[in-house]
Design a protein around this motif. Structure first.
Motif, PDB file in Angstrom:
ATOM      1  N   LEU A   1       0.842  -1.349   0.067  1.00 54.25           N
ATOM      2  CA  LEU A   1      -0.027  -0.153  -0.041  1.00 54.25           C
ATOM      3  C   LEU A   1       0.819   1.162   0.041  1.00 54.25           C
ATOM      4  CD1 LEU A   1      -2.912  -0.883   2.404  1.00 54.25           C
ATOM      5  CD2 LEU A   1      -3.129  -0.623  -0.213  1.00 54.25           C
ATOM      6  N   ASN A   2       1.863   1.202   0.689  1.00 50.72           N
ATOM      7  CA  ASN A   2       2.843   2.294   0.769  1.00 50.72           C
ATOM      8  C   ASN A   2       3.469   2.466  -0.757  1.00 50.72           C
ATOM      9  OD1 ASN A   2       2.701   3.260   3.306  1.00 50.72           O
ATOM     10  ND2 ASN A   2       4.502   1.809   3.884  1.00 50.72           N
TER      11      ASN A   2
ATOM     12  N   GLU B   1       9.296  12.169   3.012  1.00 51.49           N
ATOM     13  CA  GLU B   1       8.401  11.206   3.536  1.00 51.49           C
ATOM     14  C   GLU B   1       8.851   9.733   3.022  1.00 51.49           C
ATOM     15  OE1 GLU B   1       3.678  10.460   2.808  1.00 51.49           O
ATOM     16  OE2 GLU B   1       4.620  12.130   1.445  1.00 51.49           O
ATOM     17  N   ILE B   2       9.352   9.780   1.905  1.00 49.07           N
ATOM     18  CA  ILE B   2       9.577   8.494   1.592  1.00 49.07           C
ATOM     19  C   ILE B   2      10.911   7.767   2.488  1.00 49.07           C
ATOM     20  CG2 ILE B   2      10.944   7.115  -0.259  1.00 49.07           C
ATOM     21  CD1 ILE B   2       9.508   8.989  -2.349  1.00 49.07           C
ATOM     22  N   GLU B   3      11.818   8.517   2.932  1.00 50.20           N
ATOM     23  CA  GLU B   3      13.030   8.224   3.488  1.00 50.20           C
ATOM     24  C   GLU B   3      12.516   7.684   5.103  1.00 50.20           C
ATOM     25  OE1 GLU B   3      16.688  10.789   1.609  1.00 50.20           O
ATOM     26  OE2 GLU B   3      15.475  11.651   3.232  1.00 50.20           O
ATOM     27  N   GLU B   4      11.432   8.445   5.479  1.00 47.68           N
ATOM     28  CA  GLU B   4      11.143   8.175   7.082  1.00 47.68           C
ATOM     29  C   GLU B   4      10.257   7.041   6.989  1.00 47.68           C
ATOM     30  OE1 GLU B   4       9.662  12.023   8.420  1.00 47.68           O
ATOM     31  OE2 GLU B   4      11.690  12.787   8.739  1.00 47.68           O
ATOM     32  N   THR B   5       9.762   6.504   5.796  1.00 47.08           N
ATOM     33  CA  THR B   5       8.557   5.443   5.777  1.00 47.08           C
ATOM     34  C   THR B   5       9.654   4.095   6.102  1.00 47.08           C
ATOM     35  OG1 THR B   5       7.232   6.627   4.335  1.00 47.08           O
ATOM     36  CG2 THR B   5       6.959   4.318   4.606  1.00 47.08           C
ATOM     37  N   LYS B   6       9.146   3.602   7.126  1.00 47.99           N
ATOM     38  CA  LYS B   6       9.927   2.379   7.634  1.00 47.99           C
ATOM     39  C   LYS B   6       9.848   1.018   6.740  1.00 47.99           C
ATOM     40  CE  LYS B   6      10.700   3.834  12.227  1.00 47.99           C
ATOM     41  NZ  LYS B   6      10.651   3.396  13.852  1.00 47.99           N
ATOM     42  N   ILE B   7       8.593   0.967   6.307  1.00 52.69           N
ATOM     43  CA  ILE B   7       8.160  -0.405   5.626  1.00 52.69           C
ATOM     44  C   ILE B   7       7.684   0.027   4.073  1.00 52.69           C
ATOM     45  CG2 ILE B   7       6.418  -2.186   5.397  1.00 52.69           C
ATOM     46  CD1 ILE B   7       5.900  -2.252   8.381  1.00 52.69           C
TER      47      ILE B   7
ATOM     48  N   GLU C   1      14.639   2.705  -2.556  1.00 50.03           N
ATOM     49  CA  GLU C   1      15.717   2.875  -3.467  1.00 50.03           C
ATOM     50  C   GLU C   1      15.321   3.526  -4.761  1.00 50.03           C
ATOM     51  OE1 GLU C   1      19.709   0.803  -5.319  1.00 50.03           O
ATOM     52  OE2 GLU C   1      18.646  -0.156  -3.577  1.00 50.03           O
ATOM     53  N   TRP C   2      14.384   2.722  -5.395  1.00 51.43           N
ATOM     54  CA  TRP C   2      14.096   3.182  -6.708  1.00 51.43           C
ATOM     55  C   TRP C   2      13.117   4.598  -6.853  1.00 51.43           C
ATOM     56  CZ3 TRP C   2       8.840   3.711  -8.805  1.00 51.43           C
ATOM     57  CH2 TRP C   2       8.877   3.931 -10.280  1.00 51.43           C
ATOM     58  N   LEU C   3      12.234   4.614  -5.641  1.00 51.55           N
ATOM     59  CA  LEU C   3      11.477   5.655  -5.734  1.00 51.55           C
ATOM     60  C   LEU C   3      12.280   7.020  -5.396  1.00 51.55           C
ATOM     61  CD1 LEU C   3       8.654   4.540  -3.137  1.00 51.55           C
ATOM     62  CD2 LEU C   3       8.423   5.352  -5.266  1.00 51.55           C
ATOM     63  N   LEU C   4      13.449   7.036  -4.786  1.00 55.65           N
ATOM     64  CA  LEU C   4      14.324   8.107  -4.430  1.00 55.65           C
ATOM     65  C   LEU C   4      15.069   8.137  -5.718  1.00 55.65           C
ATOM     66  CD1 LEU C   4      15.456   7.179  -0.832  1.00 55.65           C
ATOM     67  CD2 LEU C   4      13.952   9.045  -1.569  1.00 55.65           C
ATOM     68  N   GLU C   5      15.513   7.175  -6.244  1.00 54.63           N
ATOM     69  CA  GLU C   5      16.128   7.374  -7.698  1.00 54.63           C
ATOM     70  C   GLU C   5      15.351   8.166  -8.694  1.00 54.63           C
ATOM     71  OE1 GLU C   5      17.392   4.505 -11.421  1.00 54.63           O
ATOM     72  OE2 GLU C   5      17.748   3.752  -9.438  1.00 54.63           O
ATOM     73  N   LYS C   6      13.875   7.992  -8.728  1.00 53.47           N
ATOM     74  CA  LYS C   6      13.205   8.393  -9.734  1.00 53.47           C
ATOM     75  C   LYS C   6      12.950   9.948  -9.211  1.00 53.47           C
ATOM     76  CE  LYS C   6      13.757   5.600 -11.743  1.00 53.47           C
ATOM     77  NZ  LYS C   6      14.464   5.750 -13.144  1.00 53.47           N
ATOM     78  N   LEU C   7      12.820  10.121  -8.052  1.00 56.44           N
ATOM     79  CA  LEU C   7      12.412  11.572  -7.391  1.00 56.44           C
ATOM     80  C   LEU C   7      13.787  12.478  -7.663  1.00 56.44           C
ATOM     81  CD1 LEU C   7      10.530  13.197  -6.185  1.00 56.44           C
ATOM     82  CD2 LEU C   7      11.516  12.477  -3.937  1.00 56.44           C
ATOM     83  N   ASN C   8      14.929  11.744  -7.698  1.00 54.67           N
ATOM     84  CA  ASN C   8      16.168  12.840  -7.673  1.00 54.67           C
ATOM     85  C   ASN C   8      16.418  13.029  -9.326  1.00 54.67           C
ATOM     86  OD1 ASN C   8      16.918  12.735  -5.235  1.00 54.67           O
ATOM     87  ND2 ASN C   8      18.031  10.772  -5.462  1.00 54.67           N
TER      88      ASN C   8
END
Length: 368
Positions: A324-325, A350-356, A361-368
């Motif tokens: 769901l995340n 928000e992505i970095e602080e979401t534990k589960i 890694e992929w989400l942060l790569e796309k965001l950057n």
């Protein structure tokens, strides 16, 4: 064990010549056996114990060698104790159970005082495994463990080989989880060595978890050619019930990482996966490909149907929150104004602080 029982029987019947002849045959059998694991040490101890019992009954007091018997018992005990302690450590990682290792600590002190115990592979391998897993900062023990495995892995049974390689891999996984990415290569190489030493195929069957883990590590290292060969080579060693699922899913992962989406999509869309995690993985991979190719309508429809599918599922625990995340963040990523630094910064936090969140890694790569 047969020779030991025979020795015991001859001793009880006071048949000296058959007893001594059987003793020699047992010694020869132990010497010819390549294995030097804790079972071998136990047989050596029991052999000496039978010989002393025989000498006691014969009244040959001068021949007693209790020191040798005691030393062999210590070696056998250490090997078995460290072996069990490694299993306890692993179990402790996945459960709230906390075990008492006081005796193990004393045994470690004993080995520090008398390193000669480490001449026995069954003691050395599990001693260094325990030291590595109980303190992941102890890289010197892991290095010693790798040397022992390389030198002495043939001294163990197939079941023990598998256990040893998986325990050593667990160390690398722990280092990876602490952020030390160079241990991807260590874990991958440990799996490769295990394959070369026939450690992972029991009864001709390779566990799908081992199959999947090796492929994940190989893809992270971008060893595409090796992974493709492995996927095909070991397909027929998977359990027949999950063989086609695992094969198609992992082949799709390979094509996805190569950005060969035209090959990956049909495998994900046309294959009716039975395994729930393969279903979740396939839908996640499709969503990532729709994002990469900017097929926004297809992405929106998939995310919505995926969410409904997850909400209908019961008893999937951690997986429900994780996927769901993933859906939430892929949807956000596909709709935000990426030129707005405040919005992208907030989403990144928000992505970095979401534990589960397994796709962090992929989400942060796309965001950057």
């Amino acid at each position: 064990d047969g020779w030991l029982y025979l020795m015991q029987s001859y001793r009880r019947k006071k048949l000296e010549k058959p007893f001594l002849r059987t003793h020699r045959k047992l010694e020869q059998s132990l010497e010819e056996n390549q294995q030097r694991n804790w079972k071998y040490l136990h047989q050596q101890f029991k052999k000496q114990q039978e010989m002393i019992a025989f000498q006691v009954e014969k009244g040959r007091h001068k021949d007693f060698d209790f020191q040798s018997l005691s030393d062999m018992q210590d070696i056998y005990f250490m090997a078995e104790k460290f072996k069990i302690a490694c299993s306890m450590l692993t179990h402790q990682t996945f459960t709230p159970t906390q075990y008492d290792f006081r005796l193990i600590d004393r045994l470690m002190d004993t080995i520090d005082e008398k390193p000669k115990f480490l001449e026995h592979p069954a003691v050395a391998v599990y001693y260094y495994t325990f030291k590595s897993l109980s303190d992941i900062s102890d890289e010197s023990s892991f290095l010693s463990l790798k040397k022992e495995i390389e030198k002495n892995i043939t001294c163990f049974s197939i079941e023990e080989k598998k256990e040893i390689y998986l325990l050593a891999t667990n160390y690398s996984i722990k280092k990876l989880n602490s952020g030390e990415q160079q241990y991807i290569r260590e874990a991958f190489n440990m799996y490769k060595n295990g394959l070369e030493n026939d450690a992972f195929t029991q009864g001709g069957i390779l566990s799908r978890f081992t199959y999947n883990n090796i492929i994940v590590l190989g893809l992270k290292l971008r060893e595409f050619e090796w992974v493709e060969h492995f996927i095909h080579q070991y397909k027929n060693e998977l359990d027949e019930k999950i063989r086609e699922d695992s094969f198609h899913f992992n082949l799709a992962k390979l094509y996805f990482e190569r950005k060969e989406y035209d090959k990956a999509m049909p495998l994900l869309v046309q294959t009716a996966y039975d395994d729930l995690l393969h279903i979740f993985g396939a839908k996640t991979m499709l969503a990532k490909m729709y994002y990469e190719t900017e097929e926004w309508d297809a992405l929106d429809h998939l995310l919505e149907s995926f969410k409904i599918y997850i909400l209908r599922k019961k008893d999937i625990g951690y997986h429900k929150e994780n996927y769901l995340n993933i859906i939430h963040f892929i949807r956000k990523l596909s709709t935000i104004n990426t030129t707005d630094k405040k919005i992208t910064s907030d989403l990144k936090k928000e992505i970095e602080e979401t534990k589960i969140l397994t796709e962090k890694e992929w989400l942060l790569e796309k965001l950057n």
